[in-house]
Design a protein around this motif. Sequence first.
Motif: not given
Length: 116
Positions: A8-35
């Motif tokens: 992946d040509a993206r910077s590591p921070y972008l890969q990390v944020s994309e992964s977390l973003r995907s997990q948030i919208f997939a429901g792995s982390f629920k609204p109000g939940e601590k990361l």
Amino acid sequence: MPKLDPNDARSPYLQVSESLRSQIFAGSFKPGEKLPSHQAIAEDFGVSVGTVKRAFAELQEEQLIVTRQGQGSFVRDPLPAVADHGTTGDLGQVYEQIATIRQLLDSVERQLRAHG
């Protein structure tokens, strides 16, 4: 959590944020939940804590998370309005397309810097 993709040509921070973003919208982390802590995520991805902090800053800028001094970072409750206008699958596709566009933009920026 997934590891960084070495292809992946993206910077590591972008890969990390994309992964977390995907997990948030997939429901792995629920609204109000601590990361998980910065340190825990850094260890999972094999990156520095600074990289994770930069990823969290991006998610905070997108209003997906909120950070409380001394308490940690939490998924916003409610999530931004875009989450209310489609199914998780539709939203996942949108974020995949955004990730692809970011990759292309990063590539163009690198080429411009190399020739500029």
